[in-house]
Design an enzyme around this catalytic site. Structure first.
Site, PDB file in Angstrom:
ATOM      1  N   HIS A 151       0.838  -1.213   0.000  1.00 19.40           N
ATOM      2  CA  HIS A 151       0.000   0.000   0.000  1.00 19.40           C
ATOM      3  C   HIS A 151       0.870   1.258   0.000  1.00 19.40           C
ATOM      4  CE1 HIS A 151      -2.337  -3.304   1.692  1.00 19.40           C
ATOM      5  NE2 HIS A 151      -3.433  -2.670   1.311  1.00 19.40           N
ATOM      6  N   HIS A 174      -2.185  -1.033   7.084  1.00 19.75           N
ATOM      7  CA  HIS A 174      -1.865  -1.339   5.683  1.00 19.75           C
ATOM      8  C   HIS A 174      -0.753  -0.430   5.168  1.00 19.75           C
ATOM      9  CE1 HIS A 174      -5.116   1.692   5.646  1.00 19.75           C
ATOM     10  NE2 HIS A 174      -4.525   2.179   4.571  1.00 19.75           N
ATOM     11  N   GLY A 211      -3.601  -3.700  11.366  1.00 14.97           N
ATOM     12  CA  GLY A 211      -4.008  -4.256  10.073  1.00 14.97           C
ATOM     13  C   GLY A 211      -5.510  -4.378  10.110  1.00 14.97           C
ATOM     14  N   LEU A 234      -8.473  -2.870  10.898  1.00 18.97           N
ATOM     15  CA  LEU A 234      -8.683  -1.443  11.153  1.00 18.97           C
ATOM     16  C   LEU A 234      -9.417  -1.209  12.467  1.00 18.97           C
ATOM     17  CD1 LEU A 234      -9.503  -0.424   7.490  1.00 18.97           C
ATOM     18  CD2 LEU A 234      -7.541   0.375   8.817  1.00 18.97           C
ATOM     19  N   ASP A 285      -9.419   6.724   7.372  1.00 13.95           N
ATOM     20  CA  ASP A 285     -10.887   6.738   7.248  1.00 13.95           C
ATOM     21  C   ASP A 285     -11.461   5.417   7.740  1.00 13.95           C
ATOM     22  OD1 ASP A 285     -11.465   9.287   5.719  1.00 13.95           O
ATOM     23  OD2 ASP A 285     -10.067   8.348   4.324  1.00 13.95           O
ATOM     24  N   ASN A 305      -7.902  11.678   4.035  1.00 11.12           N
ATOM     25  CA  ASN A 305      -7.653  11.818   2.578  1.00 11.12           C
ATOM     26  C   ASN A 305      -8.911  11.551   1.759  1.00 11.12           C
ATOM     27  OD1 ASN A 305      -7.915   9.012   2.474  1.00 11.12           O
ATOM     28  ND2 ASN A 305      -5.713   8.652   2.497  1.00 11.12           N
ATOM     29  N   ILE A 337     -10.360   9.008   0.841  1.00 11.27           N
ATOM     30  CA  ILE A 337     -10.323   7.903  -0.132  1.00 11.27           C
ATOM     31  C   ILE A 337     -10.232   6.592   0.631  1.00 11.27           C
ATOM     32  CG2 ILE A 337      -8.829   6.745  -1.865  1.00 11.27           C
ATOM     33  CD1 ILE A 337     -10.258   9.094  -3.105  1.00 11.27           C
ATOM     34  N   HIS A 360      -4.017   3.392  -3.361  1.00  5.81           N
ATOM     35  CA  HIS A 360      -4.181   2.853  -2.004  1.00  5.81           C
ATOM     36  C   HIS A 360      -3.434   1.534  -1.793  1.00  5.81           C
ATOM     37  CE1 HIS A 360      -6.073   1.013   1.521  1.00  5.81           C
ATOM     38  NE2 HIS A 360      -6.202  -0.042   0.755  1.00  5.81           N
ATOM     39  N   GLU A 366     -17.887  -4.148  24.636  1.00  5.50           N
ATOM     40  CA  GLU A 366     -17.047  -5.346  24.776  1.00  5.50           C
ATOM     41  C   GLU A 366     -15.825  -5.298  23.867  1.00  5.50           C
ATOM     42  OE1 GLU A 366     -20.288  -5.428  24.016  1.00  5.50           O
ATOM     43  OE2 GLU A 366     -21.285  -6.258  25.782  1.00  5.50           O
ATOM     44  N   PHE A 421     -21.015 -13.039  24.731  1.00  6.09           N
ATOM     45  CA  PHE A 421     -20.521 -11.798  24.120  1.00  6.09           C
ATOM     46  C   PHE A 421     -19.004 -11.813  23.897  1.00  6.09           C
ATOM     47  CE2 PHE A 421     -24.442 -10.229  26.473  1.00  6.09           C
ATOM     48  CZ  PHE A 421     -25.266 -10.464  25.380  1.00  6.09           C
ATOM     49  N   ASP A 427     -32.618 -16.538  30.708  1.00  5.00           N
ATOM     50  CA  ASP A 427     -32.308 -15.511  29.704  1.00  5.00           C
ATOM     51  C   ASP A 427     -32.418 -16.071  28.280  1.00  5.00           C
ATOM     52  OD1 ASP A 427     -32.076 -13.100  30.964  1.00  5.00           O
ATOM     53  OD2 ASP A 427     -29.935 -13.304  31.391  1.00  5.00           O
ATOM     54  N   HIS A 439     -28.712 -15.648  24.877  1.00  3.41           N
ATOM     55  CA  HIS A 439     -27.642 -15.438  25.849  1.00  3.41           C
ATOM     56  C   HIS A 439     -26.879 -16.729  26.171  1.00  3.41           C
ATOM     57  CE1 HIS A 439     -29.338 -11.545  26.232  1.00  3.41           C
ATOM     58  NE2 HIS A 439     -28.713 -11.235  27.361  1.00  3.41           N
TER      59      HIS A 439
HETATM   60  C1  LIG Z   1     -11.317  -4.655   9.948  1.00  6.63           C
HETATM   61  C2  LIG Z   1     -10.800  -4.455   8.568  1.00  6.63           C
HETATM   62  N1  LIG Z   1     -11.669  -4.482   7.531  1.00  6.63           N
HETATM   63  C3  LIG Z   1     -11.211  -4.356   6.263  1.00  6.63           C
HETATM   64  C4  LIG Z   1      -9.879  -4.209   6.004  1.00  6.63           C
HETATM   65  C5  LIG Z   1      -9.377  -4.134   4.591  1.00  6.63           C
HETATM   66  N2  LIG Z   1      -8.948  -2.750   4.291  1.00  6.63           N
HETATM   67  C6  LIG Z   1      -7.673  -2.374   4.358  1.00  6.63           C
HETATM   68  S1  LIG Z   1      -7.482  -0.736   4.144  1.00  6.63           S
HETATM   69  C7  LIG Z   1      -9.135  -0.510   3.933  1.00  6.63           C
HETATM   70  C8  LIG Z   1      -9.743   0.848   3.757  1.00  6.63           C
HETATM   71  C9  LIG Z   1      -8.860   1.793   3.123  1.00  6.63           C
HETATM   72  O1  LIG Z   1      -9.284   3.085   3.298  1.00  6.63           O
HETATM   73  P1  LIG Z   1      -8.614   4.033   4.374  1.00  6.63           P
HETATM   74  O2  LIG Z   1      -8.792   3.465   5.699  1.00  6.63           O
HETATM   75  O3  LIG Z   1      -9.145   5.382   4.137  1.00  6.63           O
HETATM   76  O4  LIG Z   1      -7.079   3.979   4.020  1.00  6.63           O
HETATM   77  P2  LIG Z   1      -6.331   4.773   2.857  1.00  6.63           P
HETATM   78  O5  LIG Z   1      -7.038   4.439   1.588  1.00  6.63           O
HETATM   79  O6  LIG Z   1      -6.417   6.194   3.182  1.00  6.63           O
HETATM   80  O7  LIG Z   1      -4.947   4.234   2.872  1.00  6.63           O
HETATM   81  C10 LIG Z   1      -9.803  -1.716   4.025  1.00  6.63           C
HETATM   82  C11 LIG Z   1     -11.264  -1.862   3.854  1.00  6.63           C
HETATM   83  C12 LIG Z   1      -9.011  -4.183   7.110  1.00  6.63           C
HETATM   84  N3  LIG Z   1      -7.709  -4.059   6.981  1.00  6.63           N
HETATM   85  N4  LIG Z   1      -9.499  -4.282   8.371  1.00  6.63           N
END
Ligand SMILES: Cc1ncc(C[n+]2csc(CCOP(=O)(O)OP(=O)(O)O)c2C)c(N)n1
Length: 660
Positions: A27, A67, A116, A118, A154, A184, A186, A258, A407, A433, A465, A469
């Site tokens: 990336h 990434h 990684g 996100l 993002d 950014n 994007i 990206h 959680e 959970f 419950d 649950h």
């Molecule tokens: C939980 C999770 N879901 C999906 C991904 C796959 N993934 C990697 S980067 C990304 C989104 C990229 O957009 P952004 O976060 O804005 O990064 P940029 O393009 O600015 O580098 C996704 C969906 C991941 N790494 N983690």
């Protein structure tokens, strides 16, 4: 931007795009976009010492947008960390390279956490900032006074976990937390307005954060916002307007930069546009020297800190060293032994969640590094003791966190506290959970962190419950996770032993699954050995010739004992194996395992949970009592009967197996 500083940032850009190109995957867009921001941060503000990446009072720098890992690896190389060499950068994404596709936590390497997935880094950062506040309050603001910086994208801010963790950070007023949002606009599918129209200023201000907005390619603006954040009374979000793939004539500002190499031709154009005349992986001397000087500043900073630390009194120094080295107090074993004797003498029949509370009540006072909490189920998980003092906004003198109904955030935050060092986090919710904790719990295991998950209400035995649950597949899922010990104790002695084992496990997290319902006291002899640490052991035996072996965990050990007694009355020899932790049992020597689960004895497993996974013990001619469907609502005893989880069923199956 000052041209020299711009070139420091360009060094990151070109190492990143050339490494991605060489690996033919990765990336480049994010490192190109955020290079200016991190250059300002590292050059003027971040306190770190590449010669000692584990310096406890270093500022933490977390790349939540994992990434963009080449951004981090470039910085580690440039500032002089031993862990990342130029050769490693050239081996980006290759087998066994430290420069993995996404950052993977390696102790003492400068990689603070695994990201990684996100949102994870953001929640880890909240845990680190909390750890800093807790340790500062206890041991002094002259030795614990660092900042926690994060880069989030993002995607990070779209993930649900970011809402949980950011909201708690705002509530607790974690002023030492500074998040750079790579705004950014994007993501992978294209512009973010395809899927999000949040007003970030309003969002973060409503959490109680300070919101700053800068042009992410403007040195002065970035620097000013950091300076402002340093004296803020709230957590800080610095929204950095950046251009993804900055410098690429055809791909900047587009999702095409990206997650794929820019291509040789485009990279030539970037070199031209940014006036970078150097070959791939060639960093001009004056640029490298300046980066190395930035790294060397930390040597002096750590020295200064050491001189303050060394002047502290002996007790503080010893205690800080103990918690940082993850050592338990010297008298820990003797305290556990006397507690064990007390529990054995009492022989209380009680829910194992109550047993866990008793254990905690006895150990929390003398284990200050234990920081507990629950996701709004304190009274049900029994995680709060009379020694628990609540951590409150701007008051971190306590040892207990009300995580709220969060959680996933709780699990990510616990990882952050464990990664920070000096803290053993435990947190509770219902076993069902654990599903909501799973992504972070997986990373606890992946990183080998001492995090203790208290999951009560561990079966259909929770009763009324009902099936929403009642965990069914959760134990099997957790047991399938590598490097995670899943405990399910059968009485108070086992509960103590499971806690002891979890507290002594330095390279893996533990789950302790606890019953809601009352269970009997089943331990027959007081052993000074931790029997649960063997994973499974013989609890009862008619004689040495066991025709039937009954293997059970937790609350179902009671059923196994009842069945054992009924079989005895019918003249059938059997034995009961209590199996509180399959993972530890599987690690025992073959001779031990075969002594406990004998080849020539017919095996029956009993667990009020999915039968998935028990085949490995009962084998093809054995039988597993458990669930193959979701649970049911009703008083728990009637549910057990409905699912044939009774000693009569066990006896019937055993007799059938033996042809009697
Ligand atoms: C939980 C999770 N879901 C999906 C991904 C796959 N993934 C990697 S980067 C990304 C989104 C990229 O957009 P952004 O976060 O804005 O990064 P940029 O393009 O600015 O580098 C996704 C969906 C991941 N790494 N983690």
């Amino acid at each position: 931007m000052n041209p020299f500083v711009k070139n420091l940032a360009n060094a990151i850009r070109f190492l990143s795009i050339d490494a991605v190109q060489k690996a033919n995957s990765g990336h480049p867009g994010m490192p190109m976009g955020m290079a200016d921001v991190v250059t300002v941060l590292f050059k003027y503000y971040l306190r770190f010492n590449p010669k000692n990446p584990s310096w406890i009072n270093r500022d933490r720098f977390i790349l939540s947008a994992g990434h963009g890992s080449m951004l981090l690896y470039s910085l580690l190389y440039l500032t002089g960390y031993k862990s990342v060499s130029m050769e490693d950068l050239k081996n980006f994404r290759q087998l066994n390279s430290i420069c993995a596709g996404h950052p993977e936590y390696i102790k003492n390497s400068g990689i603070e956490t695994t990201t990684g997935p996100l949102g994870q880094g953001l929640s880890n950062a909240v845990g680190m900032a909390m750890a800093e506040e807790i340790l500062k309050k206890r041991h002094g603001s002259d030795i614990f006074n660092h900042k926690t910086y994060v880069i989030a994208s993002d995607g990070d801010l779209m993930e649900g976990i970011s809402h949980e963790a950011m909201s708690l950070a705002g509530h607790l007023k974690l002023k030492n937390l500074i998040v750079f949002f790579d705004n950014n606009k994007i993501s992978i599918d294209g512009p973010t307005n395809l899927s999000v129209s949040d007003n970030y200023k309003k969002r973060f201000e409503s959490y109680g954060w300070a919101f700053h907005e800068v042009d992410g390619h403007n040195e002065k603006q970035i620097s000013k916002a950091i300076k402002k954040s340093l004296s803020s009374k709230k957590p800080n979000l610095i929204s950095c307007k950046t251009i993804i793939g900055f410098g690429s004539p055809n791909k900047s500002g587009k999702s095409s930069s990206h997650g794929a190499p820019l291509g040789e031709e485009e990279i030539k154009l970037v070199r031209k546009k940014l006036k970078w005349k150097h070959k791939p992986f060639e960093i001009p001397k004056e640029i490298l020297n300046e980066w190395r000087k930035i790294g060397e500043k930390g040597i002096e900073q750590e020295k200064k800190w050491n001189s303050i630390y060394n002047k502290k009194n002996k007790n503080i120094k010893e205690e800080v060293a103990r918690i940082i080295n993850n050592d338990l107090p010297k008298d820990f074993d003797s305290k556990i032994a006397s507690l064990k004797k007390k529990i054995f003498d009492l022989k209380s029949a009680q829910a194992s969640r109550k047993s866990s509370a008793d254990v905690l009540e006895n150990i929390t006072e003398n284990l200050p590094e234990l920081i507990g909490g629950s996701a709004d189920l304190s009274g049900s998980n029994n995680t709060k003791t009379k020694y628990s003092k609540i951590i409150k906004p701007s008051n971190f003198s306590g040892n207990y966190i009300h995580y709220g109904v969060r959680e996933h955030g709780m699990a990510g935050i616990m990882n952050g506290m464990a990664l920070h060092g000096g803290i053993i986090p435990y947190g509770g919710t219902f076993l069902i959970f654990s599903d909501y904790c799973k992504p972070s719990l997986r990373l606890s295991a992946f990183m080998g962190l001492k995090v203790i998950y208290i999951f009560s209400h561990d079966s259909i035995g929770l009763g009324e419950d009902g099936p929403t649950h009642q965990p069914v597949e959760q134990l099997a899922q957790l047991r399938a996770t590598p490097n995670l010990n899943v405990f399910r104790p059968a009485d108070t002695i086992e509960t103590l032993e499971c806690w002891e084992t979890a507290l002594k496990s330095s390279t893996n997290p533990s789950v302790i699954a606890l019953s809601r319902q009352k269970i009997p006291f089943v331990t027959e002899t007081l052993s000074n050995k931790n029997m649960s640490a063997l994973g499974g052991y013989e609890l009862k035996k008619t004689n040495s010739n066991s025709e039937i072996t009954l293997i059970a965990s937790g609350s179902e050990v009671e059923i196994a004992i009842e069945a054992f007694n009924k079989l005895k009355e019918s003249g059938i020899n059997s034995k009961v194996v209590s199996m509180p932790c399959q993972e530890l049992f599987d690690k025992q020597p073959k001779e031990y395992r075969e002594k406990i689960i004998e080849k020539n004895s017919k095996k029956i497993s009993i667990e009020a949970s999915s039968i998935f996974g028990w085949e490995k013990y009962v084998q093809s001619d054995g039988s597993s009592l458990g669930l193959k469907s979701f649970g049911k609502s009703g008083p728990y005893k009637t549910i057990y009967e409905d699912f044939n989880l009774t000693s009569d069923s066990v006896v019937m199956i055993a007799k059938k197996m033996l042809g009697k």
